[in-house]
Scaffold this motif. Structure first.
Motif, PDB file in Angstrom:
ATOM      1  N   LEU A   1       0.648  -1.248   0.198  1.00 51.96           N
ATOM      2  CA  LEU A   1      -0.339   0.063   0.054  1.00 51.96           C
ATOM      3  C   LEU A   1       1.082   1.205   0.004  1.00 51.96           C
ATOM      4  O   LEU A   1       2.298   1.106   0.768  1.00 51.96           O
ATOM      5  CB  LEU A   1      -0.743   0.441   1.278  1.00 51.96           C
ATOM      6  N   GLY A   2       0.693   2.423  -1.210  1.00 48.03           N
ATOM      7  CA  GLY A   2       0.946   3.559  -0.782  1.00 48.03           C
ATOM      8  C   GLY A   2       0.807   3.827   0.587  1.00 48.03           C
ATOM      9  O   GLY A   2       1.552   4.870   0.233  1.00 48.03           O
ATOM     10  N   SER A   3       0.123   4.111   0.985  1.00 52.10           N
ATOM     11  CA  SER A   3      -0.024   4.934   2.179  1.00 52.10           C
ATOM     12  C   SER A   3      -1.240   4.061   3.305  1.00 52.10           C
ATOM     13  O   SER A   3      -2.132   2.730   2.521  1.00 52.10           O
ATOM     14  CB  SER A   3      -0.760   6.362   2.157  1.00 52.10           C
ATOM     15  N   ASP A   4      -1.447   4.480   4.179  1.00 57.09           N
ATOM     16  CA  ASP A   4      -2.019   3.099   5.222  1.00 57.09           C
ATOM     17  C   ASP A   4      -3.446   3.768   4.680  1.00 57.09           C
ATOM     18  O   ASP A   4      -4.648   3.102   5.478  1.00 57.09           O
ATOM     19  CB  ASP A   4      -1.908   3.718   6.981  1.00 57.09           C
ATOM     20  N   SER A   5      -3.740   4.417   4.542  1.00 57.65           N
ATOM     21  CA  SER A   5      -5.358   5.374   3.907  1.00 57.65           C
ATOM     22  C   SER A   5      -5.524   4.405   3.171  1.00 57.65           C
ATOM     23  O   SER A   5      -6.972   4.585   2.683  1.00 57.65           O
ATOM     24  CB  SER A   5      -5.392   6.690   3.518  1.00 57.65           C
ATOM     25  N   ASP A   6      -4.687   3.404   2.951  1.00 60.23           N
ATOM     26  CA  ASP A   6      -5.197   3.063   1.040  1.00 60.23           C
ATOM     27  C   ASP A   6      -6.426   1.215   1.894  1.00 60.23           C
ATOM     28  O   ASP A   6      -6.748   0.615   1.042  1.00 60.23           O
ATOM     29  CB  ASP A   6      -4.315   2.914   0.978  1.00 60.23           C
ATOM     30  N   TRP A   7      -5.797   1.104   3.400  1.00 60.98           N
ATOM     31  CA  TRP A   7      -6.101  -0.041   3.555  1.00 60.98           C
ATOM     32  C   TRP A   7      -7.400  -0.308   3.390  1.00 60.98           C
ATOM     33  O   TRP A   7      -7.808  -1.629   3.733  1.00 60.98           O
ATOM     34  CB  TRP A   7      -5.762  -0.057   5.085  1.00 60.98           C
TER      35      TRP A   7
ATOM     36  N   PRO B   1      -5.565   1.098  -8.627  1.00 59.91           N
ATOM     37  CA  PRO B   1      -5.428   2.231  -8.407  1.00 59.91           C
ATOM     38  C   PRO B   1      -6.382   2.652  -7.277  1.00 59.91           C
ATOM     39  O   PRO B   1      -8.112   2.299  -6.928  1.00 59.91           O
ATOM     40  CB  PRO B   1      -6.111   3.200  -9.624  1.00 59.91           C
ATOM     41  N   ILE B   2      -6.560   3.998  -6.697  1.00 62.19           N
ATOM     42  CA  ILE B   2      -6.746   4.076  -5.691  1.00 62.19           C
ATOM     43  C   ILE B   2      -7.919   5.316  -5.565  1.00 62.19           C
ATOM     44  O   ILE B   2      -7.193   6.427  -5.678  1.00 62.19           O
ATOM     45  CB  ILE B   2      -6.231   3.980  -4.070  1.00 62.19           C
ATOM     46  N   ALA B   3      -9.186   5.850  -5.301  1.00 59.41           N
ATOM     47  CA  ALA B   3      -9.353   6.714  -5.739  1.00 59.41           C
ATOM     48  C   ALA B   3      -8.953   8.094  -4.210  1.00 59.41           C
ATOM     49  O   ALA B   3      -9.067   7.384  -3.006  1.00 59.41           O
ATOM     50  CB  ALA B   3     -11.306   6.232  -5.528  1.00 59.41           C
TER      51      ALA B   3
ATOM     52  N   ALA C   1      -1.228  -0.978  -4.455  1.00 62.69           N
ATOM     53  CA  ALA C   1      -1.650  -0.007  -4.348  1.00 62.69           C
ATOM     54  C   ALA C   1      -1.600   0.981  -4.144  1.00 62.69           C
ATOM     55  O   ALA C   1      -0.253   1.538  -3.272  1.00 62.69           O
ATOM     56  CB  ALA C   1      -3.699  -0.309  -3.724  1.00 62.69           C
ATOM     57  N   ALA C   2      -2.061   2.612  -4.950  1.00 69.24           N
ATOM     58  CA  ALA C   2      -2.186   3.455  -4.792  1.00 69.24           C
ATOM     59  C   ALA C   2      -2.720   4.743  -5.303  1.00 69.24           C
ATOM     60  O   ALA C   2      -3.384   4.557  -6.370  1.00 69.24           O
ATOM     61  CB  ALA C   2      -0.677   3.737  -4.966  1.00 69.24           C
ATOM     62  N   GLY C   3      -2.939   5.946  -4.894  1.00 66.70           N
ATOM     63  CA  GLY C   3      -3.422   7.459  -5.036  1.00 66.70           C
ATOM     64  C   GLY C   3      -3.075   7.854  -6.089  1.00 66.70           C
ATOM     65  O   GLY C   3      -1.631   8.047  -5.283  1.00 66.70           O
ATOM     66  N   GLY C   4      -3.313   8.006  -6.354  1.00 65.45           N
ATOM     67  CA  GLY C   4      -2.563  10.098  -7.039  1.00 65.45           C
ATOM     68  C   GLY C   4      -1.709   9.816  -7.852  1.00 65.45           C
ATOM     69  O   GLY C   4      -1.972   8.812  -8.960  1.00 65.45           O
TER      70      GLY C   4
ATOM     71  N   HIS D   1       7.383   7.117  -3.360  1.00 68.05           N
ATOM     72  CA  HIS D   1       8.381   8.973  -3.643  1.00 68.05           C
ATOM     73  C   HIS D   1       8.887   8.807  -2.117  1.00 68.05           C
ATOM     74  O   HIS D   1       9.450   9.736  -1.540  1.00 68.05           O
ATOM     75  CB  HIS D   1       7.438   9.911  -3.664  1.00 68.05           C
ATOM     76  N   ARG D   2       7.552   8.372  -1.291  1.00 70.51           N
ATOM     77  CA  ARG D   2       8.131   8.881   0.616  1.00 70.51           C
ATOM     78  C   ARG D   2       9.180   7.853   1.095  1.00 70.51           C
ATOM     79  O   ARG D   2      10.046   8.089   1.647  1.00 70.51           O
ATOM     80  CB  ARG D   2       6.803   9.293   1.354  1.00 70.51           C
ATOM     81  N   THR D   3       8.974   6.323   0.580  1.00 70.45           N
ATOM     82  CA  THR D   3      10.334   5.737   1.634  1.00 70.45           C
ATOM     83  C   THR D   3      10.393   5.040   0.140  1.00 70.45           C
ATOM     84  O   THR D   3      10.059   3.677   0.090  1.00 70.45           O
ATOM     85  CB  THR D   3       9.452   4.578   2.123  1.00 70.45           C
TER      86      THR D   3
HETATM   87  C1  RP5 Z   1      -0.847   7.957  -2.131  1.00 73.48           C
HETATM   88  O1  RP5 Z   1      -1.293   8.735  -2.672  1.00 73.48           O
HETATM   89  C2  RP5 Z   1      -1.486   6.648  -1.331  1.00 73.48           C
HETATM   90  O2  RP5 Z   1      -1.433   5.560  -2.155  1.00 73.48           O
HETATM   91  C3  RP5 Z   1      -2.444   7.143  -1.114  1.00 73.48           C
HETATM   92  O3  RP5 Z   1      -3.433   6.623  -2.224  1.00 73.48           O
HETATM   93  C4  RP5 Z   1      -2.937   8.528  -1.522  1.00 73.48           C
HETATM   94  C5  RP5 Z   1      -3.039   9.383  -0.219  1.00 73.48           C
HETATM   95  O4  RP5 Z   1      -1.767   9.604   0.709  1.00 73.48           O
HETATM   96  P1  RP5 Z   1      -1.750   9.415   2.286  1.00 73.48           P
HETATM   97  O5  RP5 Z   1      -1.320  11.118   2.051  1.00 73.48           O
HETATM   98  O6  RP5 Z   1      -3.086   9.168   3.092  1.00 73.48           O
HETATM   99  O7  RP5 Z   1      -0.938   8.985   2.626  1.00 73.48           O
HETATM  100  O8  RP5 Z   1       0.677   7.884  -2.411  1.00 73.48           O
END
Ligand code: RP5
Length: 166
Positions: A8-14, A86-88, A63-66, A39-41
């Motif tokens: 997951l690109g972020s825990d917010s994708d969970w 792709p995450i909305a 999975a990642a957004g943006g 990008h961040r790690t």
């Molecule tokens: C992406 O940016 C992540 O996969 C996530 O979907 C989105 C927002 O990330 P956070 O700002 O919630 O960490 O890289």
């Protein structure tokens, strides 16, 4: 031993990806879950990708957004099949992530799911595993048969409803 890695690109994708995780669990497939951002790690992403095959992972879901580079970066570091979700979110509501994941340069493929297509990512991973594992192939056949039966039941119920008003 985990056969599938979900990154997951972020825990917010969970909240979106939990559905796919649960689908794999329902099929009895062990899954490793990791939060790591292209990008961040970036070092953590590379480390996961280069070591995944030796750990026994056979399919990766990312999975990642943006500006969603995570699935592509993972695919750059491993020849394991990579499935991108792709995450909305954000101003473009996942269209940015969909295009970022789908438009990979020739030579480094990523299988791209629908926006928030977490369950299909799990089912696609299971289809790949089913080529090797007969028990997963049988469970997938049962799943498809139950799904078809549910549609037939819904159709029958709708026909009854329509006919009762005639
Ligand atoms: C992406 O940016 C992540 O996969 C996530 O979907 C989105 C927002 O990330 P956070 O700002 O919630 O960490 O890289």
């Amino acid at each position: 031993m985990a056969l599938v890695g979900i990154v997951l690109g972020s825990d917010s994708d969970w909240p979106v990806m939990e559905n796919g995780f649960q689908t794999l669990k329902d099929f009895g497939v062990e899954t490793e879950v990791l939060v790591a951002s292209a990008h961040r790690t970036p070092d953590a992403v590379r480390e996961f990708a280069v070591s995944a095959k030796n750990k026994g992972i056979e399919v990766i879901i990312a999975a990642a957004g943006g500006a969603a580079h995570l699935p592509g970066v993972i695919a750059a570091h491993t020849a394991l099949p990579v499935i991108g979700v792709p995450i909305a979110g954000g101003a473009l509501k996942g269209v940015d992530a969909l295009l970022s994941i789908a438009q990979m340069p020739s030579g480094v493929p990523v299988a791209t799911m629908a926006i928030d297509g977490s369950k299909n990512a799990a089912l696609y991973a299971l289809s790949i595993l089913a080529l090797k594992y007969q028990n997963i192939a049988e469970k997938l056949e049962d799943f498809r048969a139950e799904q078809s039966e549910a549609v037939r039941r819904k159709n029958a119920a709708l026909q009854d409803k329509i006919n009762s008003k005639r």
